[in-house]
Design a protein around this motif. Structure first.
Motif, short mmCIF file in Angstrom:
data_model
loop_
_atom_site.label_atom_id
_atom_site.label_comp_id
_atom_site.label_asym_id
_atom_site.label_seq_id
_atom_site.Cartn_x
_atom_site.Cartn_y
_atom_site.Cartn_z
N LEU A 16 0.74 -1.23 0.11
CA LEU A 16 -0.03 0.18 0.00
C LEU A 16 0.77 1.38 -0.08
O LEU A 16 0.66 2.30 -0.48
N ASP A 17 2.04 1.13 0.56
CA ASP A 17 2.66 2.50 1.11
C ASP A 17 4.07 2.81 0.27
O ASP A 17 4.29 1.79 -0.43
N TYR B 61 0.28 6.48 0.89
CA TYR B 61 -0.16 5.52 -0.18
C TYR B 61 0.44 5.54 -1.50
O TYR B 61 0.69 7.06 -1.71
N ALA C 93 -6.14 4.32 -1.48
CA ALA C 93 -6.55 3.18 -0.64
C ALA C 93 -7.57 3.35 0.48
O ALA C 93 -7.86 4.16 0.89
N GLN D 286 -8.33 1.11 4.15
CA GLN D 286 -8.02 0.15 4.90
C GLN D 286 -9.06 -0.31 5.98
O GLN D 286 -9.52 0.67 6.60
#
Length: 305
Positions: free
Chosen positions: A105-106, A177, A181, A183
């Motif tokens: 994701l990051d 991100y 996204a 979470q």
């Protein structure tokens, strides 16, 4: 991008499948131990029936003798995300391996490796123990020295320092991100989770966990760096070695699994971007799906007392 996170035993896989059915999605596994072929019972790997026709990725991609790599996972996961989205579907990451989730994701850079440096440092560990290595790390990278506990991670930090000239701590992820996204975290009742984890371990034993470990041991389980440390597998290898009986191994697995769940909760609680939903809410799937649609509401705030 969608990610379903939370502690082991909280129902991430089931929610991911339900979201995939609701949102025309496909699931990408982010549980590092479910990468391994044959490690099914002990990892509570989702079965074909439980997948309900939803396509799953990055399950059963490694032999137990191979080492899981978060940098390789990052490349594979991001390629899959791009492919899934290009086909007009939603990519849904599901798993409790926190660093693997962050890697997908990051913004997160992974330094390379050098087998020669690694082997030399491992030989030093074997001959002199961890204290000299920790002292060396404290001298060149005190931030990492204060964070890292086990010898394997200390070796990695020293390897990176020698290879790149940069402290290992400089490669720590930021909460940024790489693409939009959401979470979704499963908020659990800790006492209920403790009871569920105990029941799940006993069910694994009844399903043949010892036989699975025996079969994987014959396939080279102990030769791997990652797989033999998995919850349940490490404990039941001791049964094969005559160091414990099945009852003791089960109890040890329950204790280790509960400790792991606490560490997962600590990791995910530290990320303010996660939207937490009650794992037992009858409307869980609808609430989660709403967060994943355009114009979704802000974070869901729960009392985590």
């Amino acid at each position: 991008m969608i990610a379903v996170v939370g502690p082991t035993g909280s129902g991430k896989s089931d929610l991911a499948v339900s979201l995939a059915l609701e949102l025309n999605g496909e699931v990408i596994n982010a549980d590092s131990m479910q990468f391994y072929r044959g490690m099914d019972i002990g990892t509570a790997k989702i079965t074909e029936a439980e997948r309900r026709g939803v396509r799953h990725h990055l399950l059963d991609i490694l032999d137990v003798t191979e080492e899981a790599s978060v940098s390789e996972f990052q490349q594979q996961a991001r390629a899959l995300i791009a492919d899934i989205h290009a086909r007009g579907k939603r990519a849904i990451l599901a798993g409790g391996s926190g660093l693997y989730v962050r890697a997908a994701l990051d913004v997160l850079e992974f330094p390379g490796t050098d087998p020669a440096i690694r082997s030399r440092l491992e030989a030093e560990l074997e001959s002199g123990g961890p204290a000299p290595l920790r002292a060396r790390l404290e001298a060149v990278d005190p931030v990492s020295a204060g964070r890292l506990g086990d010898a394997r991670r200390i070796i990695r930090a020293l390897e990176v320092r020698e290879l790149t000239g940069r402290p290992f701590s400089s490669f720590m992820p930021t909460r940024e991100y790489v693409q939009p996204a959401v979470q979704i975290g499963l908020d659990v009742d800790r006492e209920l989770l403790r009871e569920r984890l105990a029941r799940r371990v006993h069910a694994m034993v009844d399903q043949g966990l010892l036989e699975e470990v025996r079969r994987l041991d014959a396939a080279g389980l102990r030769l791997g760096r990652t797989a033999p440390r998995a919850l349940g597998y490490a404990q039941f290898l001791k049964v094969l070695d005559g160091e414990a009986d099945a009852a003791q191994a089960a109890e040890d697995t329950i204790v280790a699994t509960r400790q792991f769940a606490r560490r997962q909760l600590t990791w995910f609680r530290a990320d303010p971007r996660i939207r937490w939903l009650d794992w037992r809410d009858p409307g869980l799937v609808a609430s989660a799906a709403a967060l994943c649609r355009p114009g979704h509401p802000g974070p869901v705030i729960l009392n985590h007392g």
